[in-house]
Design a protein around this motif. Structure first.
Motif, short mmCIF file in Angstrom:
data_model
loop_
_atom_site.label_atom_id
_atom_site.label_comp_id
_atom_site.label_asym_id
_atom_site.label_seq_id
_atom_site.Cartn_x
_atom_site.Cartn_y
_atom_site.Cartn_z
N UNK A 122 -8.85 -26.16 -27.94
CA UNK A 122 -9.53 -26.54 -26.85
C UNK A 122 -9.53 -25.56 -25.64
N UNK A 123 -10.15 -24.38 -25.74
CA UNK A 123 -10.11 -22.99 -25.08
C UNK A 123 -11.22 -22.78 -24.58
N UNK A 124 -11.12 -22.02 -23.42
CA UNK A 124 -12.28 -21.24 -22.33
C UNK A 124 -12.13 -20.26 -22.86
N UNK A 125 -13.45 -19.62 -23.47
CA UNK A 125 -13.73 -18.04 -23.62
C UNK A 125 -14.55 -17.36 -22.67
N UNK A 126 -14.09 -16.41 -22.37
CA UNK A 126 -15.05 -15.22 -21.69
C UNK A 126 -15.51 -14.15 -22.65
N UNK A 127 -16.83 -14.34 -22.76
CA UNK A 127 -17.40 -13.20 -23.66
C UNK A 127 -18.09 -12.25 -23.05
N UNK A 128 -17.90 -10.96 -22.96
CA UNK A 128 -18.76 -10.03 -22.40
C UNK A 128 -19.76 -9.87 -23.21
N UNK A 129 -21.07 -9.28 -22.58
CA UNK A 129 -22.13 -9.02 -23.41
C UNK A 129 -22.22 -7.45 -23.63
N UNK A 130 -21.38 -6.84 -22.84
CA UNK A 130 -21.31 -5.27 -22.94
C UNK A 130 -20.03 -4.80 -22.54
N UNK A 131 -19.40 -3.59 -23.22
CA UNK A 131 -18.04 -3.09 -23.02
C UNK A 131 -17.95 -2.58 -21.66
N UNK A 132 -19.15 -2.58 -20.68
CA UNK A 132 -18.72 -2.10 -19.36
C UNK A 132 -18.12 -3.06 -18.45
N UNK A 162 -19.19 -2.73 -27.47
CA UNK A 162 -20.52 -2.64 -27.69
C UNK A 162 -21.48 -3.27 -26.55
N UNK A 163 -22.63 -3.55 -27.24
CA UNK A 163 -23.65 -4.10 -26.47
C UNK A 163 -24.60 -3.49 -25.68
N UNK A 164 -24.64 -2.00 -25.88
CA UNK A 164 -25.57 -0.99 -25.17
C UNK A 164 -25.34 0.15 -26.05
N UNK A 165 -26.39 0.95 -26.06
CA UNK A 165 -26.70 2.35 -26.52
C UNK A 165 -26.36 2.07 -27.97
N UNK A 166 -27.23 0.89 -28.60
CA UNK A 166 -27.06 0.71 -29.98
C UNK A 166 -28.51 0.47 -30.46
N UNK A 187 -14.22 -22.98 -29.11
CA UNK A 187 -14.15 -22.98 -27.61
C UNK A 187 -14.82 -24.11 -26.96
N UNK A 188 -14.05 -24.87 -26.08
CA UNK A 188 -14.51 -25.93 -25.30
C UNK A 188 -15.73 -25.68 -24.37
N UNK A 189 -15.43 -24.44 -23.80
CA UNK A 189 -16.20 -23.88 -22.74
C UNK A 189 -16.42 -22.42 -22.90
N UNK A 190 -17.58 -21.86 -22.47
CA UNK A 190 -17.92 -20.40 -22.69
C UNK A 190 -18.33 -19.87 -21.37
N UNK A 191 -17.68 -18.66 -20.86
CA UNK A 191 -18.40 -17.85 -19.74
C UNK A 191 -18.97 -16.67 -20.43
N UNK A 192 -20.19 -16.41 -20.51
CA UNK A 192 -20.84 -15.33 -20.77
C UNK A 192 -21.13 -14.37 -19.90
N UNK A 193 -20.36 -13.27 -19.86
CA UNK A 193 -20.32 -12.40 -18.94
C UNK A 193 -21.12 -10.94 -19.15
N UNK A 194 -22.15 -10.96 -18.39
CA UNK A 194 -22.98 -9.44 -18.36
C UNK A 194 -22.87 -8.75 -17.12
N UNK A 195 -23.45 -7.65 -17.64
CA UNK A 195 -23.56 -6.65 -16.37
C UNK A 195 -25.06 -6.79 -15.78
#
Length: 493
Positions: A122-132, A162-166, A187-195
């Motif tokens: 029962x975790x909160x995950x922070x998932x970046x969309x890009x390595x930046x 990843x997430x860019x220049x591909x 993942x009980x909850x997810x924060x999708x973190x973008x640039x």
């Protein structure tokens, strides 16, 4: 303790279960064998004299051929054995399997999600969309750990480059796997973190995520806000409040999805750990559950055994495509298909890819193959699944998590501390490793050559998996390790 093992009655080699000294006289099936040289633990010695180009038989199948004449009692390894394998092969469907007998269903204590899916964490995950934004994601994990409370078990960031220049399939892999992780029930909850300016931006990624619960998945595009840490804190507070409503409850083991992987293998892997995982797999599948076997390059040389267990011709054809597609992947990059095993594998006693593969595929037990998944595809069918992914430990384990596996069983004869996005249980092939690296190893199968039976050890592993599914942390979780790696398959712009 037993000094050696002849795995199959057809074998013309045996495997040392402990270091054996030159001059030792061993009784093998009533025949006296005098060792011509020292044989390290996990390595092979000949039971008969072999001529140049004779097949070396282990597990009842050829694992290569001799490159010179070899006397009975001699060490057989890379210095005198070479693979028999070539490039693309032609296969025919010759089914040979027996369905498993159903078993009484047991339970574990897991989390039932609002969409009906089941999680074991029962975790909160922070998932970046890009390595930046990796450093920001990691800073958020560190700063917000103090918000873990009640039934919420952890806040974890999953940085990746990843997430860019591909382009093409390479970019597709990134988007698919990130979406798979965002939708994962651990993942009980997810924060999708973008640039904000990346190719795989939040708007683009939403097309891959599909329908989602706005209470469970939050989005933050850093370029759009003045203070991303302040904005993130409010979103994390909302996710923690949402996740706190979930508590563990009894859930049938038939809803478990368990990934199976090996790495840092040695000559004991195919004798102790992998057969034990195979026994576990059969137990779980007999309960109605699901296991997933991956690392396609380590099926080369044993693929026909899996093909014979395909439930129907369509699955056989998908397995052939999976094998040949991976071979073409190697050749398209001008690489040798059979440049395996690794230096650590060889040091541990594995001589050829057939040697490694015949041991590796034992993790699949004896159940029929019920589905074959592409990289990034999620599990839809209960039973044994095959998943297309490379042998690399982090990439393959991440692929298993992305396919929907609740945890990964990772057998090793050399030892490794790494983790994956889901609990990654380290299973040692030998007792010395389990003793030396007790901070890495969760379960020891070296006891199989010390008196325990395979049936008993398989049952013990099954019970251990239920305990981990019910909240017991594996060693890598206790250490705070959570890794991920996406399959890189193209140019970088």
């Amino acid at each position: 303790m037993q000094k050696f093992v002849k795995i199959n009655s057809k074998d013309n080699v045996a495997v040392a279960l402990t270091d054996l000294a030159c001059g030792m006289i061993l009784d093998v099936d009533g025949v006296s064998i005098t060792l011509k040289e020292d044989i390290p633990r996990g390595h092979k010695f000949t039971l008969v004299s072999l001529n140049e180009n004779d097949n070396v038989i282990k597990y009842g199948f050829p694992i290569g051929h001799t490159t010179q004449a070899v006397e009975s009692g001699s060490w057989v390894h890379t210095q005198n054995v070479k693979t028999n394998l070539g490039d693309l092969l032609t296969y025919s469907y010759e089914p040979d399997f027996t369905p498993l007998t159903s078993r009484e269903k047991l339970t574990f204590d897991g989390f039932r999600r609002e969409n009906g899916k089941v999680g074991i964490r029962n975790e909160i995950w922070i998932v970046p969309t890009v390595g930046c934004v990796n450093s920001i994601a990691s800073a958020m994990e560190k700063q917000f750990k103090s918000k873990v409370t009640g039934s919420v078990e952890d806040i974890i960031a999953f940085p990746h480059p990843y997430g860019c220049s591909q382009m093409g399939d390479d970019q597709e892999n990134t988007r698919t796997v990130l979406a798979d992780l965002i939708n994962h029930p651990n993942a009980a909850g997810v924060l999708v973190l973008g640039l904000g300016c990346e190719n795989s931006n939040i708007a683009e990624l939403k097309r891959y995520i599909g329908e989602y619960d706005e209470n469970r998945v939050k989005f933050l595009q850093c370029q759009d806000v003045e203070d991303e840490m302040d904005t993130a804190e409010h979103l994390i507070d909302e996710l923690v409040a949402y996740a706190s409503q979930f508590t563990r409850e009894p859930i049938g083991a038939d809803e478990l999805v368990i990934g199976m992987k090996c790495g840092g293998s040695d000559g004991m892997s195919g004798i102790t750990a992998n057969p034990t995982v195979g026994k576990f797999s059969d137990i779980l599948i007999a309960q109605g559950g699901t296991t997933v076997l991956t690392e396609v390059p380590e099926m080369f040389g044993a693929e026909t055994l899996l093909m014979a267990r395909c439930d129907n011709k369509e699955l056989f054809d998908k397995t052939v495509d999976m094998i040949n597609d991976f071979k073409n992947y190697f050749t398209s990059h001008n690489q040798t298909i059979y440049e395996n095993p690794s230096p650590g594998n060889k040091k541990g006693g594995i001589s050829t890819l057939e040697d490694k593969s015949l041991g590796c595929t034992q993790k699949s037990g004896s159940a029929p193959v019920k589905d074959v998944l592409k990289y990034g595809e999620t599990v839809k069918t209960k039973g044994l699944n095959l998943l297309s992914a490379p042998g690399n430990d982090l990439v393959a384990s991440t692929a298993l998590a992305a396919s929907g596996c609740h945890m990964v069983l990772f057998t090793t004869g050399r030892g490794t501390p790494f983790a994956s996005p889901v609990p990654t249980m380290k299973i040692s092939t030998n007792t010395p490793l389990a003793t030396k690296k007790s901070n890495w190893i969760d379960f020891n199968t070296g006891t199989l050559i010390e008196g325990k039976t395979l049936d008993l050890l398989g049952e013990e592993l099954f019970q251990y998996v239920l305990a981990v599914a019910s909240g017991k942390k594996v060693k890598s979780e206790e250490a705070g390790f959570h890794d991920m790696a996406i399959f890189k398959q193209g140019v970088t712009l």
